[in-house]
Design a protein around this motif. Structure first.
Motif, short mmCIF file in Angstrom:
data_model
loop_
_atom_site.label_atom_id
_atom_site.label_comp_id
_atom_site.label_asym_id
_atom_site.label_seq_id
_atom_site.Cartn_x
_atom_site.Cartn_y
_atom_site.Cartn_z
N UNK A 23 -11.80 -26.80 36.69
CA UNK A 23 -11.88 -26.59 37.97
C UNK A 23 -10.89 -26.60 39.65
N UNK A 24 -9.50 -27.09 39.04
CA UNK A 24 -8.61 -26.31 39.68
C UNK A 24 -8.62 -24.94 39.81
N UNK A 25 -8.19 -24.32 39.00
CA UNK A 25 -8.36 -22.41 39.39
C UNK A 25 -10.07 -21.56 39.90
N UNK A 26 -11.13 -22.97 39.07
CA UNK A 26 -11.95 -22.39 40.61
C UNK A 26 -12.48 -22.69 41.47
N UNK A 27 -11.42 -23.91 41.86
CA UNK A 27 -10.96 -24.15 43.23
C UNK A 27 -10.40 -22.96 44.03
#
Length: 69
Positions: A23-27
């Motif tokens: 999620x962090x990298x997608x965000x």
């Protein structure tokens, strides 16, 4: 639609991107709240199905990502 996306559901695309990036990298790659604020597959799918510009960005990221399989 890209040849790479033919036959793929939005859910399958999102699950694969989440497994690859988290999620962090997608965000960081696509600045939308559904990836940064209490993210889940279900809530992200709901948002992406109603928001064509965001869905296009997710599909573009999928096409640009070179998965090792």
């Amino acid at each position: 639609m890209s040849k790479q996306l033919q036959g793929m559901t939005l859910e399958a695309i999102l699950v694969r991107l989440h497994a690859y990036y988290g999620w962090e990298q997608l965000a960081q790659r696509i600045a939308i709240n559904c990836f940064s604020s209490d993210p889940s597959i279900k809530s992200s799918l709901k948002f992406l199905r109603k928001t064509p510009w965001a869905r296009e960005r997710v599909e573009a990221l999928y096409c640009a990502t070179h998965f090792n399989d």
